[in-house]
Design a protein around this motif. Structure first.
Motif, PDB file in Angstrom:
ATOM      1  N   ASP A  48       2.934   7.046  40.772  1.00 54.29           N
ATOM      2  CA  ASP A  48       3.292   6.070  41.797  1.00 54.29           C
ATOM      3  C   ASP A  48       2.118   5.114  41.981  1.00 54.29           C
ATOM      4  OD1 ASP A  48       4.111   4.701  44.056  1.00 54.29           O
ATOM      5  OD2 ASP A  48       4.415   6.472  45.291  1.00 54.29           O
ATOM      6  N   ILE A  49       2.395   3.841  42.150  1.00 60.30           N
ATOM      7  CA  ILE A  49       1.306   2.876  42.333  1.00 60.30           C
ATOM      8  C   ILE A  49       0.619   3.053  43.682  1.00 60.30           C
ATOM      9  CG2 ILE A  49       2.703   1.012  43.330  1.00 60.30           C
ATOM     10  CD1 ILE A  49       1.033  -0.908  41.515  1.00 60.30           C
ATOM     11  N   ARG A  50       1.302   3.667  44.629  1.00 58.78           N
ATOM     12  CA  ARG A  50       0.714   3.894  45.963  1.00 58.78           C
ATOM     13  C   ARG A  50       0.087   5.285  45.997  1.00 58.78           C
ATOM     14  NH1 ARG A  50       5.665   3.722  49.534  1.00 58.78           N
ATOM     15  NH2 ARG A  50       6.349   4.986  47.768  1.00 58.78           N
ATOM     16  N   SER A 122       4.180   9.279  47.140  1.00 63.99           N
ATOM     17  CA  SER A 122       5.516   9.849  46.964  1.00 63.99           C
ATOM     18  C   SER A 122       5.453  11.363  46.806  1.00 63.99           C
ATOM     19  CB  SER A 122       6.208   9.220  45.754  1.00 63.99           C
ATOM     20  OG  SER A 122       5.444   9.417  44.573  1.00 63.99           O
ATOM     21  N   VAL A 123       4.371  11.879  46.217  1.00 67.65           N
ATOM     22  CA  VAL A 123       4.212  13.327  46.064  1.00 67.65           C
ATOM     23  C   VAL A 123       4.011  13.975  47.433  1.00 67.65           C
ATOM     24  CG1 VAL A 123       2.640  15.121  45.205  1.00 67.65           C
ATOM     25  CG2 VAL A 123       3.388  13.267  43.690  1.00 67.65           C
ATOM     26  N   THR A 124       3.110  13.415  48.246  1.00 66.93           N
ATOM     27  CA  THR A 124       2.886  13.950  49.588  1.00 66.93           C
ATOM     28  C   THR A 124       4.167  13.876  50.412  1.00 66.93           C
ATOM     29  OG1 THR A 124       0.584  13.208  49.499  1.00 66.93           O
ATOM     30  CG2 THR A 124       1.471  13.742  51.663  1.00 66.93           C
ATOM     31  N   GLN A 125       4.867  12.748  50.317  1.00 68.28           N
ATOM     32  CA  GLN A 125       6.099  12.579  51.091  1.00 68.28           C
ATOM     33  C   GLN A 125       7.154  13.587  50.659  1.00 68.28           C
ATOM     34  OE1 GLN A 125       8.070   8.805  50.633  1.00 68.28           O
ATOM     35  NE2 GLN A 125       9.288   9.053  52.495  1.00 68.28           N
ATOM     36  N   GLN A 126       7.309  13.785  49.354  1.00 70.48           N
ATOM     37  CA  GLN A 126       8.333  14.722  48.920  1.00 70.48           C
ATOM     38  C   GLN A 126       8.037  16.141  49.377  1.00 70.48           C
ATOM     39  OE1 GLN A 126       8.986  16.416  44.927  1.00 70.48           O
ATOM     40  NE2 GLN A 126      10.835  15.167  44.900  1.00 70.48           N
ATOM     41  N   ASP A 195      -9.186 -12.559  55.132  1.00 68.83           N
ATOM     42  CA  ASP A 195      -9.026 -13.617  54.138  1.00 68.83           C
ATOM     43  C   ASP A 195      -8.649 -13.045  52.773  1.00 68.83           C
ATOM     44  OD1 ASP A 195      -9.734 -15.529  56.008  1.00 68.83           O
ATOM     45  OD2 ASP A 195     -11.872 -15.438  55.504  1.00 68.83           O
ATOM     46  N   GLN A 196      -9.057 -11.808  52.532  1.00 69.24           N
ATOM     47  CA  GLN A 196      -8.794 -11.189  51.236  1.00 69.24           C
ATOM     48  C   GLN A 196      -7.407 -10.546  51.194  1.00 69.24           C
ATOM     49  OE1 GLN A 196     -11.879  -8.301  51.414  1.00 69.24           O
ATOM     50  NE2 GLN A 196     -13.381  -9.546  50.333  1.00 69.24           N
ATOM     51  N   GLN A 197      -6.964 -10.297  49.970  1.00 70.56           N
ATOM     52  CA  GLN A 197      -5.846  -9.396  49.719  1.00 70.56           C
ATOM     53  C   GLN A 197      -6.340  -8.318  48.758  1.00 70.56           C
ATOM     54  OE1 GLN A 197      -2.260 -11.349  48.457  1.00 70.56           O
ATOM     55  NE2 GLN A 197      -2.039 -12.500  50.349  1.00 70.56           N
ATOM     56  N   ALA A 198      -5.514  -7.325  48.534  1.00 66.30           N
ATOM     57  CA  ALA A 198      -5.880  -6.250  47.611  1.00 66.30           C
ATOM     58  C   ALA A 198      -4.806  -6.124  46.547  1.00 66.30           C
ATOM     59  CB  ALA A 198      -6.032  -4.932  48.355  1.00 66.30           C
ATOM     60  N   MET A 199      -5.221  -6.000  45.305  1.00 66.86           N
ATOM     61  CA  MET A 199      -4.305  -5.726  44.206  1.00 66.86           C
ATOM     62  C   MET A 199      -4.563  -4.308  43.722  1.00 66.86           C
ATOM     63  SD  MET A 199      -3.388  -7.825  40.711  1.00 66.86           S
ATOM     64  CE  MET A 199      -5.007  -7.770  39.959  1.00 66.86           C
ATOM     65  N   VAL A 200      -3.493  -3.537  43.608  1.00 67.64           N
ATOM     66  CA  VAL A 200      -3.563  -2.163  43.103  1.00 67.64           C
ATOM     67  C   VAL A 200      -2.969  -2.154  41.704  1.00 67.64           C
ATOM     68  CG1 VAL A 200      -2.913   0.232  43.511  1.00 67.64           C
ATOM     69  CG2 VAL A 200      -3.343  -1.290  45.445  1.00 67.64           C
ATOM     70  N   GLU A 282       0.165   0.080  33.612  1.00 65.18           N
ATOM     71  CA  GLU A 282       1.524   0.536  33.911  1.00 65.18           C
ATOM     72  C   GLU A 282       2.198  -0.331  34.970  1.00 65.18           C
ATOM     73  OE1 GLU A 282       5.003   2.702  33.777  1.00 65.18           O
ATOM     74  OE2 GLU A 282       3.279   2.826  32.426  1.00 65.18           O
ATOM     75  N   ALA A 283       1.465  -0.668  36.040  1.00 63.41           N
ATOM     76  CA  ALA A 283       2.067  -1.415  37.150  1.00 63.41           C
ATOM     77  C   ALA A 283       0.978  -2.118  37.936  1.00 63.41           C
ATOM     78  CB  ALA A 283       2.855  -0.466  38.061  1.00 63.41           C
ATOM     79  N   ARG A 284       1.384  -3.133  38.683  1.00 61.10           N
ATOM     80  CA  ARG A 284       0.450  -3.877  39.534  1.00 61.10           C
ATOM     81  C   ARG A 284       1.191  -4.370  40.770  1.00 61.10           C
ATOM     82  NH1 ARG A 284      -0.172  -8.908  35.330  1.00 61.10           N
ATOM     83  NH2 ARG A 284       0.286  -7.276  33.816  1.00 61.10           N
ATOM     84  N   ALA A 285       0.496  -4.463  41.874  1.00 62.92           N
ATOM     85  CA  ALA A 285       1.089  -4.983  43.112  1.00 62.92           C
ATOM     86  C   ALA A 285      -0.047  -5.442  44.014  1.00 62.92           C
ATOM     87  CB  ALA A 285       1.912  -3.907  43.816  1.00 62.92           C
ATOM     88  N   SER A 286       0.217  -6.445  44.834  1.00 61.65           N
ATOM     89  CA  SER A 286      -0.798  -6.909  45.775  1.00 61.65           C
ATOM     90  C   SER A 286      -0.204  -6.944  47.172  1.00 61.65           C
ATOM     91  CB  SER A 286      -1.324  -8.299  45.388  1.00 61.65           C
ATOM     92  OG  SER A 286      -0.305  -9.261  45.475  1.00 61.65           O
TER      93      SER A 286
END
Length: 431
Positions: A48-50, A122-126, A195-200, A282-286
């Motif tokens: 999971d990206i999170r 998602s692992v903790t949530q499940q 002012d910043q954002q974060a990309m994972v 694999e994946a990216r999100a900001s």
């Protein structure tokens, strides 16, 4: 037909599901409502990206709920070391070489086996959904949202989006930073947008699973490495990791638009040399970064927990740990209210919950802002100050270990030196 419960928890994320489980174990009749279906886990899937850095304190809490063993049976990566350093290059840099200002926290010096675990959300949530489902007095209502809240003198009625109604003494809003429950209760928030954002970025790299998580601080924001699990037989000799890149929104938008190959090249050039050789993205999100604090933690028969009550700069991955601390405190207060044979929405007990949690959450918010203000600039005096501070931390293991114990959830008091510094940050006293 209206269904009766003691408590309705809105939001079955990590904090809401933990609360539902704990309250069910204490004998409360609980309904937990969430728009999403039950989370799924595929051991062969990419991570999971999170992800979150769960502290030792959160680990103990999850063990008590019965969720920690299922988490370990899925995926969790322990880390024994945490390293931070300043990557800003400036004419003053030659005064203090990085080798003197890099600070490393290690489990051995704290006489513990690890500092924490990196776990997919998602692992903790499940795992927590499983523990909630296992409680006979807990009912999980997945795939539904809340249409209305109607408080009465001695109860509150929750109407779901399918028309069903639930009646309870108390509603707990655990539905996240954009909490609809908070809005329905008329609770406002103080918010500060960075002012910043974060990309994972979820990546694979060449090499075994690392035992260290690290952050290099740049004027545009930190760049961090969080180790995950082995990539398995499908990718021999490779492991998964989560990278975090803080920067201006325009720069992150440019990076997100790159091909995987081009982004990988940019990462290898922009991140510290400690970053292993990447093999796959694999994946990216900001997402935007803000700290936010509810003006009140409760109103009438509604009380807030987790991100519904507060969000912080995700600099050290402390958000969910604070949420779990909210859950433990609120559960304890509700247990005492029942023992005293009073209404679960009695302001005496809800006020005690807010009295305990607001200062603790505020301290962590201010600590993260201290690091943000101190590191996200090129001002020469501050550049020298932060390097002197890191050098002092390296030279004073007792003080360094105090900070580590606070971050791990072993000690609940902010070290005195950080407490004095956070009190000097302008504009935070209203939080």
């Amino acid at each position: 037909m209206t269904q009766a419960f003691d408590i309705v928890v809105i939001g079955a994320g990590m904090v809401g599901a933990a609360l539902a489980t704990g309250l069910g174990q204490d004998g409360f009749k609980v309904a937990v409502v969430d728009r999403s279906p039950a989370p799924a886990f595929d051991p062969d899937s990419a991570p999971d990206i999170r992800v979150s850095a769960l502290s030792a304190g959160s680990e103990r809490y999850l063990q008590g709920l019965g969720a920690w063993h299922p988490i370990l049976a899925m995926r969790a990566t322990p880390y024994q070391r945490l390293s931070v350093w300043d990557e800003t290059r400036h004419p003053l840099s030659h005064l203090l070489p990085r080798t003197l200002t890099e600070v490393e926290f290690d489990a051995a010096s704290l006489k513990t086996s690890h500092l924490g675990h990196i776990v997919e959300n998602s692992v903790t949530q499940q795992a927590l959904w499983q523990t909630a489902d296992a409680e006979p007095s807990v009912r999980v209502l997945a795939g539904h949202g809340v249409a209305t809240l109607e408080p009465q003198p001695d109860s509150i009625t929750v109407t779901l989006d399918d028309g069903r109604t639930l009646n309870a003494q108390l509603v707990i809003g655990a539905d996240g930073a954009q909490s609809r429950v908070r809005d329905m209760a008329g609770i406002g928030v103080n918010r500060n947008q960075y002012d910043q954002q974060a990309m994972v970025i979820s990546v694979r790299y060449q090499g075994p699973v690392e035992d260290i998580t690290w952050q290099g601080f740049y004027p545009t924001g930190p760049r961090a490495f969080l180790p995950l699990h082995s990539a398995g037989a499908a990718h021999p000799g490779e492991s998964w990791a989560s990278l975090v890149w803080y920067d201006a929104p325009d720069e992150l938008a440019r990076l997100k638009g790159l091909s995987d190959e081009a982004l990988m090249q940019e990462i290898q050039q922009a991140f510290p040399s400690e970053l292993p050789q990447l093999t796959h993205i694999e994946a990216r999100a900001s997402f935007p970064i803000a700290h936010q604090h509810a003006k009140h933690y409760f109103s009438g028969r509604v009380v807030l927990a987790g991100d519904s009550a507060h969000t912080i700069n995700p600099l050290a991955g402390q958000g969910v740990n604070l949420g779990f601390q909210d859950a433990q405190c609120l559960q304890a207060m509700l247990k005492e209210a029942r023992r005293a044979n009073v209404d679960l929405a009695d302001p005496q007990w809800l006020s005690q919950y807010e009295h305990q949690r607001r200062p603790a959450n505020r301290r962590m918010m201010m600590t993260m802002d201290l690091f943000y203000h101190l590191f996200s600039n090129r001002t020469p005096p501050l550049h020298l100050l932060r390097n002197l501070g890191l050098g002092a931390a390296r030279a004073l293991p007792f003080a360094r270990n105090q900070v580590a114990r606070y971050a791990m959830g072993i000690d609940d008091q902010l070290p005195a030196v950080l407490s004095r510094l956070t009190d000097r940050i302008p504009g935070l006293r209203q939080l």
